[in-house]
Design a protein around this motif. Structure first.
Motif, PDB file in Angstrom:
ATOM      1  N   ASP A  13       0.826  -1.220   0.000  1.00  0.00           N
ATOM      2  CA  ASP A  13       0.000   0.000   0.000  1.00  0.00           C
ATOM      3  C   ASP A  13       0.858   1.268   0.000  1.00  0.00           C
ATOM      4  OD1 ASP A  13      -2.790   0.915  -0.005  1.00  0.00           O
ATOM      5  OD2 ASP A  13      -2.206   1.939   1.832  1.00  0.00           O
ATOM      6  N   ARG A  17       0.831   4.236  -2.653  1.00  0.00           N
ATOM      7  CA  ARG A  17       0.657   5.643  -2.261  1.00  0.00           C
ATOM      8  C   ARG A  17       1.810   6.499  -2.783  1.00  0.00           C
ATOM      9  NH1 ARG A  17      -3.472   8.282  -0.503  1.00  0.00           N
ATOM     10  NH2 ARG A  17      -2.097   9.532   0.758  1.00  0.00           N
ATOM     11  N   SER A  21       1.466   9.627  -5.387  1.00  0.00           N
ATOM     12  CA  SER A  21       1.857  10.935  -4.861  1.00  0.00           C
ATOM     13  C   SER A  21       2.779  11.680  -5.828  1.00  0.00           C
ATOM     14  CB  SER A  21       2.602  10.778  -3.527  1.00  0.00           C
ATOM     15  OG  SER A  21       1.806  10.079  -2.620  1.00  0.00           O
ATOM     16  N   LEU A  26      -0.283  13.282 -10.332  1.00  0.00           N
ATOM     17  CA  LEU A  26      -1.393  14.025  -9.723  1.00  0.00           C
ATOM     18  C   LEU A  26      -1.920  15.059 -10.701  1.00  0.00           C
ATOM     19  CD1 LEU A  26       0.027  14.634  -6.139  1.00  0.00           C
ATOM     20  CD2 LEU A  26      -1.965  13.274  -6.732  1.00  0.00           C
ATOM     21  N   ALA A  30      -5.577  15.045 -12.684  1.00  0.00           N
ATOM     22  CA  ALA A  30      -6.498  16.170 -12.469  1.00  0.00           C
ATOM     23  C   ALA A  30      -6.700  16.999 -13.726  1.00  0.00           C
ATOM     24  CB  ALA A  30      -5.983  17.049 -11.340  1.00  0.00           C
TER      25      ALA A  30
ATOM     26  N   VAL B  37      -1.367  13.790   5.828  1.00  0.00           N
ATOM     27  CA  VAL B  37      -1.174  12.721   4.841  1.00  0.00           C
ATOM     28  C   VAL B  37      -1.121  13.383   3.462  1.00  0.00           C
ATOM     29  CG1 VAL B  37      -2.097  10.570   3.898  1.00  0.00           C
ATOM     30  CG2 VAL B  37      -2.479  11.141   6.292  1.00  0.00           C
ATOM     31  N   ARG B  38      -0.024  13.215   2.773  1.00  0.00           N
ATOM     32  CA  ARG B  38       0.136  13.841   1.452  1.00  0.00           C
ATOM     33  C   ARG B  38       0.077  12.748   0.381  1.00  0.00           C
ATOM     34  NH1 ARG B  38       0.356  19.410   2.993  1.00  0.00           N
ATOM     35  NH2 ARG B  38       1.326  19.386   5.034  1.00  0.00           N
ATOM     36  N   PRO B  39      -0.438  13.078  -0.786  1.00  0.00           N
ATOM     37  CA  PRO B  39      -0.954  14.363  -1.209  1.00  0.00           C
ATOM     38  C   PRO B  39      -2.398  14.593  -0.768  1.00  0.00           C
ATOM     39  CG  PRO B  39      -1.036  12.842  -3.043  1.00  0.00           C
ATOM     40  CD  PRO B  39      -0.401  12.100  -1.907  1.00  0.00           C
ATOM     41  N   ILE B  40      -3.145  13.546  -0.454  1.00  0.00           N
ATOM     42  CA  ILE B  40      -4.544  13.734  -0.053  1.00  0.00           C
ATOM     43  C   ILE B  40      -4.687  13.384   1.409  1.00  0.00           C
ATOM     44  CG2 ILE B  40      -6.923  12.958  -0.431  1.00  0.00           C
ATOM     45  CD1 ILE B  40      -6.048  12.335  -3.355  1.00  0.00           C
ATOM     46  N   CYS B  42      -6.231  11.883   3.965  1.00  0.00           N
ATOM     47  CA  CYS B  42      -7.286  10.895   4.184  1.00  0.00           C
ATOM     48  C   CYS B  42      -6.724   9.780   5.069  1.00  0.00           C
ATOM     49  CB  CYS B  42      -7.774  10.331   2.846  1.00  0.00           C
ATOM     50  SG  CYS B  42      -6.523   9.429   1.933  1.00  0.00           S
ATOM     51  N   THR B  44      -5.253   6.704   5.178  1.00  0.00           N
ATOM     52  CA  THR B  44      -4.572   5.604   4.499  1.00  0.00           C
ATOM     53  C   THR B  44      -4.262   4.526   5.539  1.00  0.00           C
ATOM     54  OG1 THR B  44      -2.386   6.494   4.930  1.00  0.00           O
ATOM     55  CG2 THR B  44      -3.463   7.213   2.897  1.00  0.00           C
ATOM     56  N   ASP B  83      -9.602   6.287   2.106  1.00  0.00           N
ATOM     57  CA  ASP B  83      -8.668   6.331   0.984  1.00  0.00           C
ATOM     58  C   ASP B  83      -9.430   5.826  -0.246  1.00  0.00           C
ATOM     59  OD1 ASP B  83      -6.705   5.926  -0.889  1.00  0.00           O
ATOM     60  OD2 ASP B  83      -5.317   4.914   0.464  1.00  0.00           O
ATOM     61  N   VAL B 277      -7.563  15.703  -5.721  1.00  0.00           N
ATOM     62  CA  VAL B 277      -6.233  15.925  -6.293  1.00  0.00           C
ATOM     63  C   VAL B 277      -6.139  17.323  -6.885  1.00  0.00           C
ATOM     64  CG1 VAL B 277      -4.681  15.199  -8.142  1.00  0.00           C
ATOM     65  CG2 VAL B 277      -5.810  13.495  -6.730  1.00  0.00           C
ATOM     66  N   ARG B 278      -7.217  17.762  -7.566  1.00  0.00           N
ATOM     67  CA  ARG B 278      -7.212  19.101  -8.179  1.00  0.00           C
ATOM     68  C   ARG B 278      -6.924  20.166  -7.149  1.00  0.00           C
ATOM     69  NH1 ARG B 278     -11.858  18.118 -11.334  1.00  0.00           N
ATOM     70  NH2 ARG B 278     -13.128  19.140  -9.769  1.00  0.00           N
TER      71      ARG B 278
END
Lengths: 216, 318
Positions: A13, A17, A21, A26, A30, B37-40, B42, B44, B83, B277-278
């Motif tokens: 996992d 991630r 990242s 990203l 987007a 927690v990067r980038p989002i 949440c 994980t 996540d 993400v945006r």
């Protein structure tokens, strides 16, 4: 997680991630990417897809009879994936890269590293490692492929699936494949095979992420 | 502070974390836990593992930490909850067991907060940004919640045919009653900080940027009455009981629902992930705006289906 597939998900996992990242990924998911960068990505992807079946074949011929079902699974998978590198060539042509240029393209270090590792691990470590490669590529396609192909369609104003046919079709296809993969991974009860799968998934996530990150 | 307390604090703060930033306030015996927690932002698997380590460390040294305050290191976001990429992966794989495992990790953290009074810890969640789904569920398990005025929160899961399965019903019913829980969970709507206060879901709303000062004031107010407050909170827990076994049963149902999500549902989930993400990329609109768009589309579709070809309304229009 108790099941082997669950272990694979849990233990890889962080690698997943790390992959998602990557700032370039990203941004691509987007907002899409420039046509130049997308061409560079497809040129690398062409080589990844080209080697997919030969690596899987190298694994299949080494799978012991105790994992016969895995070998049969790989046969079916190869049959389904046959000729898909041509889809990437078609997408490249749709975004302005002639077939001869694509075929002559020399892949970057992460593509070479990833494909080279995948051949090595199925030959010298454990042939079930191929399932780690499969896991990564199917996660990438089924989880990130949909938003990425939508973003590319919007950013390059592509008509339908023109130019994104490989990614778009694999989003759906690999969604079904990942359920099949779970079933087959859950039949493997061999710690050595599991270690090889985990390592292969981690390396493929890492190199695929770096492939994205180093796109010109 | 005794030498053994000092050693305990060093042990708690000494663990290397990638998603947590810990800080100790010796005056109030308060542990600040900031999540990033990067980038989002949440929950994980790795972030939840680190939180569990942190909470277990606190539990290993009873009486040392009197207050635990959680906030976010990510501007404008408290937590986006689950996540989503992992959910999409596990749902597509049809992996009920792993989804259940994920859900149980969540409720273990929530259960720690629910039973924090028995460990002598008073807990505060400080919302300085949006809290969606599991992010709001996590916040509701704290004894006190402070929200800054700009915060929006809700349970959007129903928009993609799922439901919040890690304590949303239990904690919302306890704090605000059945009608509010029904409205929040079944509508998927987002609520402003003021609306959350009116419904009793948060304890205090302060101007944006004033959360830190308000939190310190709140903790200073509780500290002299720490023992009595915890005893009262323990009694509250008995009076309005939340049962771990119920949380587990709901997680099981949630995991089974998740694997039944259709491709359309998963695409909506992916849309939300893409919007998250945006926002990370610096865009003005993010998950909150995307949820509002999805709500609007759903309302249009519902209206469209009501004005179907055979309906009297359509006939009269024709």
């Amino acid at each position: 997680m108790s099941s082997p597939f669950g272990d694979l998900v849990l233990r890889t996992d962080e690698a997943r991630r790390q992959f998602d990242s990557q700032p370039v990924l990203l941004d691509a998911v987007a907002n899409g990417m420039s046509v130049e960068r997308y061409r560079a990505f497809l040129l690398e992807l062409y080589h990844v897809v080209w080697h997919f079946n030969p690596i899987t074949a190298a694994a299949a011929c080494r799978i012991p009879d105790s994992l016969r079902e895995v070998r049969y699974f790989l046969y079916e998978h190869m049959h389904e994936e046959m000729g898909h590198e041509l889809w990437v060539l078609n997408d490249l042509e749709a975004v302005g890269v002639p077939r001869a240029v694509a075929e002559a393209h020399r892949p970057g270090p992460y593509t070479l590293g990833m494909t080279g590792y995948n051949y090595w691990t199925v030959e010298h470590r454990h042939p079930a490692a191929v399932l780690g490669m499969l896991y990564t590529l199917e996660v990438v396609a089924s989880v990130y492929g949909g938003p990425f192909s939508s973003a590319m369609r919007e950013s390059l104003l592509l008509d339908g699936d023109n130019g994104i046919s490989f990614i778009s079709s694999h989003t759906t296809m690999d969604s079904e494949h990942i359920a099949d993969l779970r079933e087959i991974v859950n039949k493997i009860n061999d710690p050595v095979a599991m270690e090889a799968m985990v390592e292969a998934a981690e390396l493929n996530f890492h190199h695929f992420g770096r492939l994205f990150a180093t796109l010109p | 502070m005794t030498p053994s307390d000092q050693r305990a604090i060093e042990a708690i703060l000494g663990r290397p974390y990638r998603t947590l930033r810990l800080e100790w306030n010796a005056e109030l015996a308060m542990l600040r836990v900031r999540t990033g927690v990067r980038p989002i932002q949440c929950y994980t698997l790795a972030a939840m593992t680190e939180l569990q380590f942190c909470f277990d460390d606190v539990a290993s040294y009873p009486g040392v930490v009197r207050h635990l305050v959680m906030s976010s290191d990510v501007p404008s976001v408290f937590n986006f909850g689950g996540d989503l990429a992992l959910f999409v992966l596990l749902a597509r794989a049809g992996d009920v067991d792993s989804l259940r495992m994920y859900g149980r990790k969540c409720i273990d953290l929530i259960w720690w907060m629910e039973t924090a009074d028995s460990r002598g810890v008073h807990t505060v969640a400080m919302l300085q940004g949006d809290a969606l789904g599991g992010g709001l569920e996590a916040a509701l398990s704290f004894h006190k919640i402070i929200a800054e005025r700009n915060v929006q929160a809700g349970f959007p899961e129903v928009l993609f045919n799922l439901f919040p399965g890690m304590g949303a019903w239990n904690f919302t019913i306890r704090k605000s009653g059945f009608a509010v829980a029904n409205d929040m969970v079944l509508s998927g709507r987002l609520y402003s900080a003021e609306e959350l206060l009116q419904r009793g879901l948060v304890d205090m709303v302060v101007d944006t940027g004033e959360g830190e000062a308000a939190m310190l004031q709140l903790v200073r107010g509780v500290d002299p009455r720490h023992r009595g407050t915890l005893a009262a909170l323990k009694a509250r827990r008995i009076a309005a009981r939340i049962d771990y076994a119920d949380l587990e049963r709901i997680v099981d149902d949630w995991a089974h629902s998740a694997v039944q999500l259709t491709d359309r549902d998963l695409r909506l989930m992916e849309r939300l992930a893409r919007a998250q993400v945006r926002k990370v990329g610096g865009a003005d609109d993010g998950a909150i705006e995307e949820i509002k768009r999805i709500e609007l589309e759903a309302a249009w579709q519902a209206a469209g289906s009501r004005i179907g070809p055979s309906s009297p309304t359509t006939q009269s229009l024709n």
